[in-house]
Design a protein around this motif. Structure first.
Motif, PDB file in Angstrom:
ATOM      1  N   VAL A  26       9.984  -0.703 -10.172  1.00  0.00           N
ATOM      2  CA  VAL A  26       9.392  -2.004 -10.502  1.00  0.00           C
ATOM      3  C   VAL A  26       9.811  -3.042  -9.465  1.00  0.00           C
ATOM      4  O   VAL A  26       8.990  -3.867  -9.022  1.00  0.00           O
ATOM      5  CB  VAL A  26       9.804  -2.453 -11.922  1.00  0.00           C
ATOM      6  CG1 VAL A  26       9.331  -3.882 -12.188  1.00  0.00           C
ATOM      7  CG2 VAL A  26       9.240  -1.507 -12.975  1.00  0.00           C
ATOM      8  N   ASP A  27      11.071  -3.017  -9.054  1.00  0.00           N
ATOM      9  CA  ASP A  27      11.551  -3.933  -8.011  1.00  0.00           C
ATOM     10  C   ASP A  27      10.750  -3.754  -6.724  1.00  0.00           C
ATOM     11  O   ASP A  27      10.381  -4.737  -6.074  1.00  0.00           O
ATOM     12  CB  ASP A  27      13.029  -3.674  -7.706  1.00  0.00           C
ATOM     13  CG  ASP A  27      13.948  -4.002  -8.874  1.00  0.00           C
ATOM     14  OD1 ASP A  27      13.605  -4.906  -9.650  1.00  0.00           O
ATOM     15  OD2 ASP A  27      15.002  -3.341  -8.987  1.00  0.00           O
ATOM     16  N   ILE A  28      10.512  -2.503  -6.368  1.00  0.00           N
ATOM     17  CA  ILE A  28       9.762  -2.208  -5.129  1.00  0.00           C
ATOM     18  C   ILE A  28       8.334  -2.703  -5.251  1.00  0.00           C
ATOM     19  O   ILE A  28       7.790  -3.309  -4.324  1.00  0.00           O
ATOM     20  CB  ILE A  28       9.792  -0.693  -4.839  1.00  0.00           C
ATOM     21  CG1 ILE A  28      11.229  -0.217  -4.601  1.00  0.00           C
ATOM     22  CG2 ILE A  28       8.923  -0.356  -3.620  1.00  0.00           C
ATOM     23  CD1 ILE A  28      11.396   1.287  -4.620  1.00  0.00           C
ATOM     24  N   ALA A  29       7.719  -2.468  -6.408  1.00  0.00           N
ATOM     25  CA  ALA A  29       6.336  -2.910  -6.636  1.00  0.00           C
ATOM     26  C   ALA A  29       6.240  -4.433  -6.557  1.00  0.00           C
ATOM     27  O   ALA A  29       5.304  -4.983  -5.955  1.00  0.00           O
ATOM     28  CB  ALA A  29       5.841  -2.403  -7.986  1.00  0.00           C
ATOM     29  N   ILE A  30       7.199  -5.123  -7.154  1.00  0.00           N
ATOM     30  CA  ILE A  30       7.196  -6.595  -7.121  1.00  0.00           C
ATOM     31  C   ILE A  30       7.339  -7.081  -5.686  1.00  0.00           C
ATOM     32  O   ILE A  30       6.653  -8.018  -5.264  1.00  0.00           O
ATOM     33  CB  ILE A  30       8.340  -7.149  -8.000  1.00  0.00           C
ATOM     34  CG1 ILE A  30       8.041  -6.892  -9.478  1.00  0.00           C
ATOM     35  CG2 ILE A  30       8.538  -8.641  -7.742  1.00  0.00           C
ATOM     36  CD1 ILE A  30       9.185  -7.237 -10.412  1.00  0.00           C
ATOM     37  N   GLU A  31       8.248  -6.458  -4.926  1.00  0.00           N
ATOM     38  CA  GLU A  31       8.453  -6.849  -3.532  1.00  0.00           C
ATOM     39  C   GLU A  31       7.177  -6.673  -2.718  1.00  0.00           C
ATOM     40  O   GLU A  31       6.874  -7.479  -1.827  1.00  0.00           O
ATOM     41  CB  GLU A  31       9.588  -6.017  -2.926  1.00  0.00           C
ATOM     42  CG  GLU A  31       9.942  -6.365  -1.493  1.00  0.00           C
ATOM     43  CD  GLU A  31      10.586  -7.736  -1.344  1.00  0.00           C
ATOM     44  OE1 GLU A  31      10.559  -8.284  -0.227  1.00  0.00           O
ATOM     45  OE2 GLU A  31      11.128  -8.254  -2.353  1.00  0.00           O
ATOM     46  N   LEU A  32       6.427  -5.624  -3.022  1.00  0.00           N
ATOM     47  CA  LEU A  32       5.181  -5.330  -2.294  1.00  0.00           C
ATOM     48  C   LEU A  32       3.976  -6.068  -2.865  1.00  0.00           C
ATOM     49  O   LEU A  32       2.888  -6.033  -2.283  1.00  0.00           O
ATOM     50  CB  LEU A  32       4.904  -3.822  -2.319  1.00  0.00           C
ATOM     51  CG  LEU A  32       5.749  -2.952  -1.388  1.00  0.00           C
ATOM     52  CD1 LEU A  32       5.650  -1.495  -1.793  1.00  0.00           C
ATOM     53  CD2 LEU A  32       5.296  -3.136   0.050  1.00  0.00           C
ATOM     54  N   ASP A  33       4.163  -6.705  -4.023  1.00  0.00           N
ATOM     55  CA  ASP A  33       3.084  -7.390  -4.726  1.00  0.00           C
ATOM     56  C   ASP A  33       1.961  -6.411  -5.076  1.00  0.00           C
ATOM     57  O   ASP A  33       0.769  -6.691  -4.878  1.00  0.00           O
ATOM     58  CB  ASP A  33       2.521  -8.541  -3.873  1.00  0.00           C
ATOM     59  CG  ASP A  33       1.680  -9.510  -4.697  1.00  0.00           C
ATOM     60  OD1 ASP A  33       1.877  -9.560  -5.926  1.00  0.00           O
ATOM     61  OD2 ASP A  33       0.816 -10.195  -4.107  1.00  0.00           O
ATOM     62  N   ILE A  34       2.368  -5.251  -5.600  1.00  0.00           N
ATOM     63  CA  ILE A  34       1.408  -4.271  -6.108  1.00  0.00           C
ATOM     64  C   ILE A  34       1.829  -3.909  -7.525  1.00  0.00           C
ATOM     65  O   ILE A  34       2.953  -4.186  -7.949  1.00  0.00           O
ATOM     66  CB  ILE A  34       1.341  -2.997  -5.241  1.00  0.00           C
ATOM     67  CG1 ILE A  34       2.703  -2.274  -5.221  1.00  0.00           C
ATOM     68  CG2 ILE A  34       0.874  -3.319  -3.838  1.00  0.00           C
ATOM     69  CD1 ILE A  34       2.690  -0.941  -4.492  1.00  0.00           C
ATOM     70  N   SER A  35       0.951  -3.280  -8.256  1.00  0.00           N
ATOM     71  CA  SER A  35       1.282  -2.886  -9.623  1.00  0.00           C
ATOM     72  C   SER A  35       2.149  -1.629  -9.612  1.00  0.00           C
ATOM     73  O   SER A  35       2.054  -0.805  -8.689  1.00  0.00           O
ATOM     74  CB  SER A  35       0.000  -2.613 -10.413  1.00  0.00           C
ATOM     75  OG  SER A  35      -0.641  -1.443  -9.921  1.00  0.00           O
ATOM     76  N   PRO A  36       3.007  -1.442 -10.615  1.00  0.00           N
ATOM     77  CA  PRO A  36       3.785  -0.208 -10.721  1.00  0.00           C
ATOM     78  C   PRO A  36       2.895   1.025 -10.755  1.00  0.00           C
ATOM     79  O   PRO A  36       3.255   2.082 -10.234  1.00  0.00           O
ATOM     80  CB  PRO A  36       4.553  -0.382 -12.032  1.00  0.00           C
ATOM     81  CG  PRO A  36       4.693  -1.869 -12.188  1.00  0.00           C
ATOM     82  CD  PRO A  36       3.403  -2.429 -11.641  1.00  0.00           C
ATOM     83  N   GLY A  37       1.696   0.871 -11.340  1.00  0.00           N
ATOM     84  CA  GLY A  37       0.749   1.990 -11.391  1.00  0.00           C
ATOM     85  C   GLY A  37       0.278   2.389 -10.001  1.00  0.00           C
ATOM     86  O   GLY A  37       0.094   3.581  -9.716  1.00  0.00           O
ATOM     87  N   ASN A  38       0.059   1.391  -9.151  1.00  0.00           N
ATOM     88  CA  ASN A  38      -0.357   1.665  -7.770  1.00  0.00           C
ATOM     89  C   ASN A  38       0.746   2.407  -7.032  1.00  0.00           C
ATOM     90  O   ASN A  38       0.497   3.359  -6.282  1.00  0.00           O
ATOM     91  CB  ASN A  38      -0.695   0.350  -7.057  1.00  0.00           C
ATOM     92  CG  ASN A  38      -1.387   0.562  -5.723  1.00  0.00           C
ATOM     93  OD1 ASN A  38      -1.588   1.692  -5.280  1.00  0.00           O
ATOM     94  ND2 ASN A  38      -1.737  -0.531  -5.068  1.00  0.00           N
ATOM     95  N   LEU A  39       1.983   1.973  -7.224  1.00  0.00           N
ATOM     96  CA  LEU A  39       3.108   2.657  -6.592  1.00  0.00           C
ATOM     97  C   LEU A  39       3.211   4.093  -7.108  1.00  0.00           C
ATOM     98  O   LEU A  39       3.427   5.032  -6.324  1.00  0.00           O
ATOM     99  CB  LEU A  39       4.405   1.898  -6.878  1.00  0.00           C
ATOM    100  CG  LEU A  39       5.667   2.412  -6.162  1.00  0.00           C
ATOM    101  CD1 LEU A  39       6.571   1.250  -5.795  1.00  0.00           C
ATOM    102  CD2 LEU A  39       6.442   3.399  -7.031  1.00  0.00           C
TER     103      LEU A  39
END
Length: 206
Positions: A26-39
């Protein structure tokens, strides 16, 4: 740059900065401004990301390990070789932040990490034995084995040592600092003049 590449590069930066254990998907997704589902579409959880990054480190380091030919290798070339390995470890420094914890959580990494350590040690022994045969290193078999292990210890434990001392391990010159320490460990076994030792040390720290 493709999304999968962005995920890996961002994860590497965050793992290096905060430690793998302190970063979630979730931290990585937030940093990338993408959804956790996309990650999750690209990497099925943090384990997949960590394994992919370790594979990148393994490929990079393996290329360096097999690059030098003992035949004709100069002593200065050996220290440059060590610096390349240290810089590769620094680029993926999260691996060495808490290696025991990392290996206990990720069995695939544990197996490959042990193989990598063995490969490095064998390479160090082979190069030191070559220098011994050419009269550059004055050490017996047991001493060469001990020196190879000490070099490996520097790779696996120096980061924690530097952290305990309060040094900024994110700085690139930490690799040069580690190499300087290795030089002083090896220097008593080098059958070269004081001037040659000073020249090599100056090259390392330049």
């Amino acid at each position: 740059m493709k999304t999968a590449e962005k995920i890996l590069l961002t994860s590497l930066e965050m793992f290096n900065q905060h430690g793998e254990a302190n970063v979630t998907c979730v931290d990585i997704a937030i940093e990338l401004d993408i959804s956790p589902g996309n990650l999750y579409y690209h990497f099925k959880g943090k384990e997949a990301i960590v394994n992919a990054l370790f594979d990148m480190y393994l490929r990079r380091t393996s290329k360096i390990l097999v690059s030098p030919e003992s035949e004709g290798l100069a002593l200065s070339g050996f220290f440059h070789y060590l610096l390349q390995l240290l810089e590769s470890a620094h680029l993926f420094r999260f691996v060495y932040r808490n290696p025991n914890d990392l290996m206990s959580k990720y069995p695939d990494i544990a197996r490959n990490f042990k193989r990598l350590m063995k490969s490095k040690e064998e390479a160090f022994v082979a190069i030191l034995e070559y220098f011994q045969g050419n009269g550059i290193v004055c050490a017996n078999k047991a001493q060469i084995q001990a020196l190879a292990e000490l070099i490996n210890v520097m790779f696996t434990q120096s980061q924690n040592y530097f952290l305990l001392k309060g040094l900024e391990i994110n700085e690139k010159d930490i690799s040069v600092h580690a190499l300087t320490l290795l030089f002083h460990v090896l220097a008593p076994y080098l059958s070269i003049s004081s001037l040659e030792k000073s020249t090599i040390l100056a090259t390392i720290t330049d």
